[in-house]
Scaffold this motif. Structure first.
Motif, PDB file in Angstrom:
ATOM      1  N   SER A  91      -9.260  78.447  32.721  1.00 42.55           N
ATOM      2  CA  SER A  91      -8.844  77.672  31.641  1.00 42.55           C
ATOM      3  C   SER A  91      -9.133  76.105  31.843  1.00 42.55           C
ATOM      4  O   SER A  91      -9.251  75.198  30.836  1.00 42.55           O
ATOM      5  CB  SER A  91      -7.296  77.772  32.148  1.00 42.55           C
ATOM      6  N   PHE A  92      -9.107  75.799  32.931  1.00 43.36           N
ATOM      7  CA  PHE A  92      -9.696  74.296  33.450  1.00 43.36           C
ATOM      8  C   PHE A  92     -11.116  73.889  32.674  1.00 43.36           C
ATOM      9  O   PHE A  92     -11.197  72.808  32.120  1.00 43.36           O
ATOM     10  CB  PHE A  92      -9.643  73.830  34.964  1.00 43.36           C
ATOM     11  N   VAL A  95     -10.853  73.591  29.016  1.00 44.63           N
ATOM     12  CA  VAL A  95     -10.053  72.403  28.749  1.00 44.63           C
ATOM     13  C   VAL A  95     -10.778  71.163  29.120  1.00 44.63           C
ATOM     14  O   VAL A  95     -11.198  70.035  28.213  1.00 44.63           O
ATOM     15  CB  VAL A  95      -8.731  72.142  29.306  1.00 44.63           C
ATOM     16  N   THR A 151      -4.261  73.806  37.693  1.00 42.88           N
ATOM     17  CA  THR A 151      -3.253  73.644  36.595  1.00 42.88           C
ATOM     18  C   THR A 151      -3.075  72.369  36.429  1.00 42.88           C
ATOM     19  O   THR A 151      -2.567  71.718  35.000  1.00 42.88           O
ATOM     20  CB  THR A 151      -2.123  74.322  36.997  1.00 42.88           C
ATOM     21  N   THR A 154      -5.654  70.436  34.600  1.00 42.15           N
ATOM     22  CA  THR A 154      -5.893  70.927  33.326  1.00 42.15           C
ATOM     23  C   THR A 154      -4.852  70.007  32.568  1.00 42.15           C
ATOM     24  O   THR A 154      -4.817  69.555  31.387  1.00 42.15           O
ATOM     25  CB  THR A 154      -5.469  72.303  33.062  1.00 42.15           C
ATOM     26  N   SER A 155      -3.396  69.990  33.052  1.00 43.04           N
ATOM     27  CA  SER A 155      -2.404  69.087  32.582  1.00 43.04           C
ATOM     28  C   SER A 155      -2.799  67.739  32.348  1.00 43.04           C
ATOM     29  O   SER A 155      -2.345  67.138  31.337  1.00 43.04           O
ATOM     30  CB  SER A 155      -1.041  69.307  33.078  1.00 43.04           C
ATOM     31  N   LEU A 172      -4.117  77.919  25.303  1.00 39.61           N
ATOM     32  CA  LEU A 172      -3.362  77.864  26.678  1.00 39.61           C
ATOM     33  C   LEU A 172      -2.344  78.613  26.791  1.00 39.61           C
ATOM     34  O   LEU A 172      -1.918  79.309  27.867  1.00 39.61           O
ATOM     35  CB  LEU A 172      -3.272  76.435  27.490  1.00 39.61           C
TER      36      LEU A 172
END
Length: 320
Positions: A91-92, A95, A151, A154-155, A172
């Motif tokens: 996911s990272f 993104v 996480t 990513t945020s 996401l």
């Protein structure tokens, strides 16, 4: 039991085709699949719900088998693409690619998802080494640390760019809504390769459960099995994240649901997870459509909501 699982999967596939923001009669679904009806609700079935259901089956199978292999390779009953940090790494990477290169389509995410999953898997494995052996407890802790760190990164990227936030926030959440088969096609070779690798090492995973020394005394090449098994998990989890986003807990739950029915033999466990994974994902997807009509809840939110208590129960059971 496998035959019963196949029947249940067919049932939920039919529900996936019939249920949504509005229900479609099964007779219309049958006519649409047979090609004898081509308007109205039949177009919804063939154009939207058939691709969604096929993608749900493929992603569920990938996550279910990935979870079983991850638990077998690490000898950790809490291991899964989520708890090992693999989903967070993929996911990272996606993104970060959206932030840096302005990607806008899931079909463009695959290489970044694979790279992020691979790097995170290697990092988690390196953090788990203790005296040359794999420490399952350190592996779980390392995966948790990586998940928290990635996480937060990513945020931070999403907060730094409104464009990245707009592009990534729906993905996401973990969803198969609105996905078409051209999204699945590029990852299908990796998914198939991951399944082949998983089933290739399945007999050796039984010996690995006895410990590294016992497995080596039985002639099992432990290092090679771990590499092939880890590659299978990365390919399967990376493919799933590239298409549907980080869908949680399918990989953790499927093996634990299958073991009481089929036992711990990975030659049976993996085929069971190949069925249980899609069954769980389609059930969560159908539930998300029904409880929020006329809107719907993304499948990743449903699985996270249901999976968090499951993780607590499993952790308590393992501690005992």
């Amino acid at each position: 039991m496998l035959a019963f699982g196949v029947c249940a999967l067919v049932l939920f596939a039919a529900l996936s085709l019939a249920l949504g923001s509005r229900s479609i009669p099964l007779s219309t679904v049958v006519h649409a699949l047979a090609g004898t009806e081509h308007h109205g609700d039949a177009n919804v079935v063939t154009g939207l719900r058939v691709p969604r259901t096929i993608i749900g089956v493929a992603i569920g199978a990938a996550l279910g088998v990935a979870g079983a292999v991850a638990q077998g390779v690490t000898r950790n009953p809490l291991a899964s693409p989520v708890t090992l940090g693999i989903n967070a790494g993929a996911s990272f990477a996606v993104v970060a690619a959206i932030y840096t290169f302005g990607l806008t389509r899931p079909v463009e995410y695959i290489w970044f998802a694979m790279a992020g999953a691979s790097v995170t898997a290697v990092a988690a494995y390196a953090m788990s080494r203790s005296g040359g052996d794999l420490d399952p407890v350190r592996l779980a802790l390392g995966g948790t640390v990586l998940t928290v760190v990635l996480t937060s990164w990513t945020s931070a990227l999403m907060l730094a760019s409104h464009r990245t936030l707009d592009e990534a926030r729906f993905w996401l959440a973990g969803s198969i809504a609105g996905r078409h088969l051209d999204t699945l096609a590029p990852v299908l070779p990796f998914l198939v390769l991951g399944l082949l690798a998983a089933f290739t090492v399945s007999p050796s995973l039984n010996a690995l459960a006895l410990g590294d020394e016992a497995a080596q005394s039985l002639g099992v090449p432990v290092a090679r099995i771990r590499v092939v098994g880890g590659l299978a998990v990365v390919l399967l989890a990376g493919s799933a994240v590239a298409v549907a986003g980080p869908v949680a807990f399918i990989g953790l739950a499927a093996p634990h649901l299958v073991r009481p029915l089929l036992g711990n033999d990975h030659r049976w466990l993996l085929p069971g997870c190949l069925i249980a994974g899609p069954l769980l994902l389609l059930a969560a997807d159908v539930l998300g459509r029904v409880v929020a009509r006329p809107s719907e809840i993304e499948v990743g939110i449903v699985t996270a909501f249901l999976g968090a208590p499951l993780l607590a129960v499993l952790a308590r059971r393992v501690a005992r």
